[in-house]
Design an enzyme around this catalytic site. Structure first.
Site, PDB file in Angstrom:
ATOM      1  CE  LYS A  11      -4.316  -1.518   1.414  1.00  0.00           C
ATOM      2  NZ  LYS A  11      -5.503  -1.725   2.324  1.00  0.00           N
TER       3      LYS A  11
ATOM      4  CE  LYS B  73      -6.672  -7.546  -1.648  1.00  0.00           C
ATOM      5  NZ  LYS B  73      -6.901  -7.216  -0.075  1.00  0.00           N
TER       6      LYS B  73
ATOM      7  CE  LYS C 157     -13.843  -2.755   0.610  1.00  0.00           C
ATOM      8  NZ  LYS C 157     -12.756  -3.104   1.550  1.00  0.00           N
TER       9      LYS C 157
END
Ligand code: AQP
Length: 338
Positions: free
Chosen positions: A118, A201, A204
């Protein structure tokens, strides 16, 4: 140190950080529903404090929290059976997280791959909270003495850290207070991958809308995304070994198996020999049937925000009744005067 008998209690959470994806549904929510109907006491949380570790527009955060609550209920979670609430209404989560910040080691957090993914190249500029995220997650779980945590494969490392924190706390204070939690990562839906890249993956926050199916997508959008999903040129094998090295094919078969509540082996007995065009039609019918009823129910529930807020408040009161004595006892163990 022997583990005392902790009551089987399930805790899991989802961030209200955007539209729910098929990954959240198959990797988490659908499995929450099945655990609710077993022997466990179940607690499911909309983890808004986690969501703000990256910037969230306040109006959208509130809306996503209610929408997540609606998604839980529409998928089959019953507020009378499970405790449903949003994290910020139970401040004990943040209080226990601070204690755990003193237990967790920098070296442990430095190894967390989700932070590395991230933060990316922007490491110096991300929030301190994003780095400390796993410590808050450990607090979420251990605040309820939860013994079982159903999550997707991506959360495995954070659950190992939760176990390490519990063990170190118990050791440092010479108590048998926090349980060593069992991650529950089973079934075909625990690793749903991007429809555009079978090695990434489904998420969202992926910039490509075509990479994911959202729970709120229309039937047409679901069908289009599955039709356009990346595949290879071979047909479908009859055995798992035939999926080796074919991440996109494997992903679609996993999704089919998870939606049908069958194993991948059984799915391939049905699907072996089919070409992707016909398989994608079957898969899209299956996805549309399961997701459209959830989406319709979410729309209905979202019309009554007062009712959703009431469910969250009542859930928070029930959660607090469990959490508060555990936090007080933690403070006593640590030596906080109160
Ligand atoms: N692709 C996935 N496959 C299986 N399980 C998944 N989960 C998420 N994506 C997949 C599971 O959903 C639960 C809640 O996840 P989260 O929203 O709290 O955080 P996340 O894992 O970071 O989900 P996203 O979609 O990737 O969110 P963003 O993009 O905001 O970071 C967890 O149990 C997770 O395993």
């Amino acid at each position: 140190m022997n583990q005392k008998d902790f009551k089987p209690r399930v805790f899991s959470g989802i961030q209200p950080s955007g539209d729910l994806t098929l990954g959240n549904y198959l990797g988490a929510i659908k499995r929450f529903v099945s655990m609710q109907d077993q022997k466990f006491e179940t607690i499911f949380c909309m983890v808004d404090l986690h969501a703000i570790t990256v910037w969230q527009n306040p109006t959208e955060l509130a809306n996503s929290t209610r929408e997540l609550c609606a998604g839980f209920i529409a998928s089959g979670l019953d507020p009378n059976k499970s405790i449903l609430f949003n994290q910020s209404q139970v401040p004990e989560h943040a209080q226990l997280a601070w204690i755990f910040n003193t237990v967790a080691r920098m070296g442990w957090l430095n190894r967390m791959t989700q932070f590395k993914d991230k933060a990316g190249k922007n490491r110096e500029n991300v929030s301190l909270a994003l780095y400390a995220y796993p410590s808050l997650m450990a607090a979420d779980i251990l605040l309820y003495h939860a013994t079982h945590v159903p999550v997707g494969e991506d959360q495995k490392q954070h659950l190992e850290l939760t176990r390490d924190i519990a063990a170190k706390f118990n050791h440092d204070y010479n108590v048998d207070f926090f349980p060593i939690t069992e991650p529950v990562i089973e079934g075909a839906g625990t690793r749903v991958m991007s429809l555009r890249d079978g090695t990434k993956k489904m998420s969202k926050s992926d910039p490509s809308e075509m990479s994911r199916i959202n729970l709120r997508d229309t039937s047409e959008e679901i069908a289009l995304k599955i039709q356009k999903a990346r595949t290879d040129s071979d047909g479908l094998p009859s055995e798992i070994s035939g999926l080796k090295g074919r991440p996109e094919a494997e992903n679609l078969v996993n999704i089919y198996a998870a939606l049908s509540n069958i194993t991948v082996e059984t799915a391939l007995e049905d699907l072996g020999g089919k070409n992707f065009a016909s398989f994608k039609r079957i898969l899209s019918d299956l996805a549309v049937t399961e997701l459209s009823s959830i989406s319709k129910e979410m729309t209905r529930l979202m019309k009554d925000q007062g009712e959703l807020d009431k469910i969250l408040r009542q859930g928070a009161d029930r959660a607090k009744a469990i959490a508060s004595p555990i936090l007080k006892e933690t403070y006593d163990i640590v030596g906080m005067v109160r």
